[in-house]
Design a protein around this motif. Structure first.
Motif, PDB file in Angstrom:
ATOM      1  N   LEU A 190       0.884  -1.217   0.074  1.00 47.46           N
ATOM      2  CA  LEU A 190      -0.056  -0.087  -0.095  1.00 47.46           C
ATOM      3  C   LEU A 190       0.812   1.169   0.001  1.00 47.46           C
ATOM      4  O   LEU A 190       1.748   1.427   0.877  1.00 47.46           O
ATOM      5  N   THR A 191       0.802   2.117  -1.068  1.00 48.21           N
ATOM      6  CA  THR A 191       1.850   3.064  -1.172  1.00 48.21           C
ATOM      7  C   THR A 191       1.239   4.245  -0.313  1.00 48.21           C
ATOM      8  O   THR A 191       0.080   4.731  -0.023  1.00 48.21           O
ATOM      9  N   GLU A 192       2.348   4.657   0.826  1.00 51.54           N
ATOM     10  CA  GLU A 192       2.270   5.867   1.593  1.00 51.54           C
ATOM     11  C   GLU A 192       2.635   7.257   0.683  1.00 51.54           C
ATOM     12  O   GLU A 192       2.194   8.308   0.969  1.00 51.54           O
ATOM     13  N   GLU A 193       3.478   6.936  -0.312  1.00 51.49           N
ATOM     14  CA  GLU A 193       4.027   8.120  -0.994  1.00 51.49           C
ATOM     15  C   GLU A 193       4.472   7.409  -2.068  1.00 51.49           C
ATOM     16  O   GLU A 193       5.343   6.444  -1.920  1.00 51.49           O
ATOM     17  N   SER A 194       4.540   8.088  -3.305  1.00 54.73           N
ATOM     18  CA  SER A 194       5.143   7.473  -4.472  1.00 54.73           C
ATOM     19  C   SER A 194       6.249   8.395  -4.875  1.00 54.73           C
ATOM     20  O   SER A 194       6.079   9.741  -4.675  1.00 54.73           O
ATOM     21  N   LEU A 195       7.418   7.960  -5.165  1.00 54.68           N
ATOM     22  CA  LEU A 195       8.539   8.779  -5.686  1.00 54.68           C
ATOM     23  C   LEU A 195       8.853   8.771  -7.257  1.00 54.68           C
ATOM     24  O   LEU A 195       8.319   7.689  -7.775  1.00 54.68           O
ATOM     25  N   ASN A 196       9.071   9.779  -8.009  1.00 48.76           N
ATOM     26  CA  ASN A 196       9.479   9.925  -9.258  1.00 48.76           C
ATOM     27  C   ASN A 196      10.854   9.268  -9.520  1.00 48.76           C
ATOM     28  O   ASN A 196      11.396   8.628  -8.854  1.00 48.76           O
ATOM     29  N   GLY A 197      11.212   9.154 -10.991  1.00 52.71           N
ATOM     30  CA  GLY A 197      12.216   8.378 -11.307  1.00 52.71           C
ATOM     31  C   GLY A 197      13.642   9.055 -10.744  1.00 52.71           C
ATOM     32  O   GLY A 197      14.529   8.363 -11.014  1.00 52.71           O
ATOM     33  N   ASN A 245      -5.426   4.006   3.487  1.00 50.13           N
ATOM     34  CA  ASN A 245      -4.387   2.863   3.651  1.00 50.13           C
ATOM     35  C   ASN A 245      -4.743   2.013   4.749  1.00 50.13           C
ATOM     36  O   ASN A 245      -4.428   0.938   4.644  1.00 50.13           O
ATOM     37  N   GLU A 246      -5.075   2.584   5.848  1.00 53.12           N
ATOM     38  CA  GLU A 246      -5.224   1.608   7.161  1.00 53.12           C
ATOM     39  C   GLU A 246      -6.538   1.045   6.846  1.00 53.12           C
ATOM     40  O   GLU A 246      -6.459  -0.342   7.409  1.00 53.12           O
ATOM     41  N   GLU A 247      -7.710   1.364   6.327  1.00 51.62           N
ATOM     42  CA  GLU A 247      -8.802   0.662   5.857  1.00 51.62           C
ATOM     43  C   GLU A 247      -8.330  -0.587   4.911  1.00 51.62           C
ATOM     44  O   GLU A 247      -8.970  -1.532   5.180  1.00 51.62           O
ATOM     45  N   LEU A 248      -7.593  -0.383   3.818  1.00 51.84           N
ATOM     46  CA  LEU A 248      -7.267  -1.157   3.023  1.00 51.84           C
ATOM     47  C   LEU A 248      -6.151  -2.285   3.733  1.00 51.84           C
ATOM     48  O   LEU A 248      -6.422  -3.520   3.538  1.00 51.84           O
ATOM     49  N   ARG A 249      -5.533  -1.874   4.807  1.00 52.97           N
ATOM     50  CA  ARG A 249      -4.470  -2.793   5.319  1.00 52.97           C
ATOM     51  C   ARG A 249      -5.331  -3.613   6.303  1.00 52.97           C
ATOM     52  O   ARG A 249      -5.080  -4.862   6.316  1.00 52.97           O
ATOM     53  N   ARG A 250      -6.470  -3.188   6.957  1.00 47.95           N
ATOM     54  CA  ARG A 250      -7.277  -4.084   7.673  1.00 47.95           C
ATOM     55  C   ARG A 250      -8.208  -5.155   6.889  1.00 47.95           C
ATOM     56  O   ARG A 250      -7.962  -6.285   7.261  1.00 47.95           O
ATOM     57  N   THR A 251      -8.405  -4.611   5.752  1.00 54.14           N
ATOM     58  CA  THR A 251      -8.945  -5.411   4.881  1.00 54.14           C
ATOM     59  C   THR A 251      -8.325  -6.675   4.474  1.00 54.14           C
ATOM     60  O   THR A 251      -8.801  -7.734   4.235  1.00 54.14           O
ATOM     61  N   CYS A 252      -6.871  -6.239   4.028  1.00 55.29           N
ATOM     62  CA  CYS A 252      -6.100  -7.299   3.647  1.00 55.29           C
ATOM     63  C   CYS A 252      -5.860  -8.251   4.668  1.00 55.29           C
ATOM     64  O   CYS A 252      -5.675  -9.630   4.421  1.00 55.29           O
ATOM     65  N   GLU A 253      -5.852  -7.840   5.910  1.00 58.36           N
ATOM     66  CA  GLU A 253      -5.544  -8.644   7.188  1.00 58.36           C
ATOM     67  C   GLU A 253      -6.643  -9.523   7.490  1.00 58.36           C
ATOM     68  O   GLU A 253      -6.384 -10.780   7.750  1.00 58.36           O
ATOM     69  N   ASP A 254      -7.986  -8.995   7.338  1.00 61.84           N
ATOM     70  CA  ASP A 254      -9.161  -9.984   7.306  1.00 61.84           C
ATOM     71  C   ASP A 254      -9.155 -11.129   6.280  1.00 61.84           C
ATOM     72  O   ASP A 254      -9.879 -12.209   6.591  1.00 61.84           O
ATOM     73  N   LEU A 255      -8.703 -10.536   5.081  1.00 58.93           N
ATOM     74  CA  LEU A 255      -8.552 -11.372   4.117  1.00 58.93           C
ATOM     75  C   LEU A 255      -7.399 -12.746   4.184  1.00 58.93           C
ATOM     76  O   LEU A 255      -7.070 -13.515   3.485  1.00 58.93           O
ATOM     77  N   GLY A 256      -6.703 -12.393   5.288  1.00 63.20           N
ATOM     78  CA  GLY A 256      -5.329 -13.257   5.309  1.00 63.20           C
ATOM     79  C   GLY A 256      -4.242 -13.109   4.729  1.00 63.20           C
ATOM     80  O   GLY A 256      -3.168 -13.764   4.462  1.00 63.20           O
ATOM     81  N   ALA A 315      -0.112  -7.069   4.137  1.00 65.67           N
ATOM     82  CA  ALA A 315       0.091  -5.965   3.621  1.00 65.67           C
ATOM     83  C   ALA A 315       1.086  -5.003   3.994  1.00 65.67           C
ATOM     84  O   ALA A 315       1.163  -5.022   5.247  1.00 65.67           O
ATOM     85  N   HIS A 316       1.902  -4.591   3.331  1.00 66.98           N
ATOM     86  CA  HIS A 316       3.202  -3.759   3.771  1.00 66.98           C
ATOM     87  C   HIS A 316       2.689  -2.105   3.349  1.00 66.98           C
ATOM     88  O   HIS A 316       2.292  -2.048   2.064  1.00 66.98           O
ATOM     89  N   VAL A 317       3.146  -1.278   4.051  1.00 63.77           N
ATOM     90  CA  VAL A 317       2.777   0.205   3.778  1.00 63.77           C
ATOM     91  C   VAL A 317       4.316   0.646   3.405  1.00 63.77           C
ATOM     92  O   VAL A 317       5.127   0.685   4.349  1.00 63.77           O
ATOM     93  N   GLY A 318       4.305   1.349   2.440  1.00 67.77           N
ATOM     94  CA  GLY A 318       5.746   2.010   2.233  1.00 67.77           C
ATOM     95  C   GLY A 318       5.681   2.937   0.901  1.00 67.77           C
ATOM     96  O   GLY A 318       4.626   3.120   0.258  1.00 67.77           O
ATOM     97  N   LYS A 319       6.971   3.398   0.513  1.00 66.29           N
ATOM     98  CA  LYS A 319       7.004   4.154  -0.698  1.00 66.29           C
ATOM     99  C   LYS A 319       6.975   3.288  -1.993  1.00 66.29           C
ATOM    100  O   LYS A 319       7.583   2.010  -1.833  1.00 66.29           O
ATOM    101  N   THR A 320       6.691   3.903  -3.019  1.00 69.94           N
ATOM    102  CA  THR A 320       6.731   3.193  -4.198  1.00 69.94           C
ATOM    103  C   THR A 320       7.164   4.031  -5.219  1.00 69.94           C
ATOM    104  O   THR A 320       7.272   5.298  -5.168  1.00 69.94           O
ATOM    105  N   MET A 321       7.839   3.531  -6.535  1.00 70.00           N
ATOM    106  CA  MET A 321       8.361   4.457  -7.581  1.00 70.00           C
ATOM    107  C   MET A 321       7.451   4.524  -8.579  1.00 70.00           C
ATOM    108  O   MET A 321       6.935   3.489  -9.108  1.00 70.00           O
ATOM    109  N   CYS A 322       7.214   5.444  -9.414  1.00 70.53           N
ATOM    110  CA  CYS A 322       6.427   5.569 -10.737  1.00 70.53           C
ATOM    111  C   CYS A 322       7.309   6.475 -11.636  1.00 70.53           C
ATOM    112  O   CYS A 322       7.659   7.546 -11.060  1.00 70.53           O
TER     113      CYS A 322
END
Length: 165
Positions: free
Chosen positions: A82-89, A115-126, A129-136
């Motif tokens: 789950l992206t908390e912040e996206s980084l450019n190239g 993100n927290e709601e999505l993280r809990r949903t992932c947890e409920d589904l087994g 989920a990792h929260v972190g930065k991604t690159m775009c």
């Protein structure tokens, strides 16, 4: 289309194709729109502009969630991130575009409550989920520091040095 059909099955609703599918593919599954925009920033920009305008005129209250692939550092393949912040190239925390000849920077911070709601949903589904930065970036190979493209003027050591910044 497969993802849209899976969403429709989960919600027990019809999966309806929307539009001509010229610039992107769009399906309506009950209250959810599922779109496939292709690769890169320019193609998602078209989808976001056109759908935002449509939804604004329709008076719709919406939440945007992008689901797609991304490379990961230190995570096993198939991980949910789950992206908390996206980084450019250049590993900067903003999206830069040119509007009327001027460089414009837009924030890339994501909604922490969603993100927290999505993280809990992932947890409920087994699912873990990792929260972190991604690159775009707008380049699939060199822009992402990949080594498997046809043109590559750097090696593994250069790649790791860049990504460890």
């Amino acid at each position: 289309q497969k993802f849209a059909e899976d969403v429709a099955v989960q919600l027990a609703v019809d999966c309806l194709s929307v539009g001509a599918h010229n610039r992107y593919v769009l399906f309506k599954c009950g209250p959810i729109l599922v779109g496939s925009h292709g690769m890169g920033g320019p193609s998602i920009s078209i989808l976001l502009h056109e759908l935002s305008k449509l939804l604004l005129y329709a008076g719709a209250d919406c939440v945007w969630i992008r689901i797609g692939t991304c490379g990961g550092l230190g995570l096993p393949p198939g991980s949910v991130v789950l992206t908390e912040e996206s980084l450019n190239g250049a590993l900067e925390p903003w999206h830069e575009t040119i509007i009327l000849g001027k460089r414009t920077r837009r924030t890339t911070k994501f909604n922490p409550e969603l993100n927290e709601e999505l993280r809990r949903t992932c947890e409920d589904l087994g699912l873990k989920a990792h929260v972190g930065k991604t690159m775009c970036c707008d380049d699939f190979y060199e822009g992402q520091a990949r080594l498997d493209g046809a043109i590559c003027d750097y090696d593994e050591e250069d790649k790791l040095k860049f990504l460890e910044n």
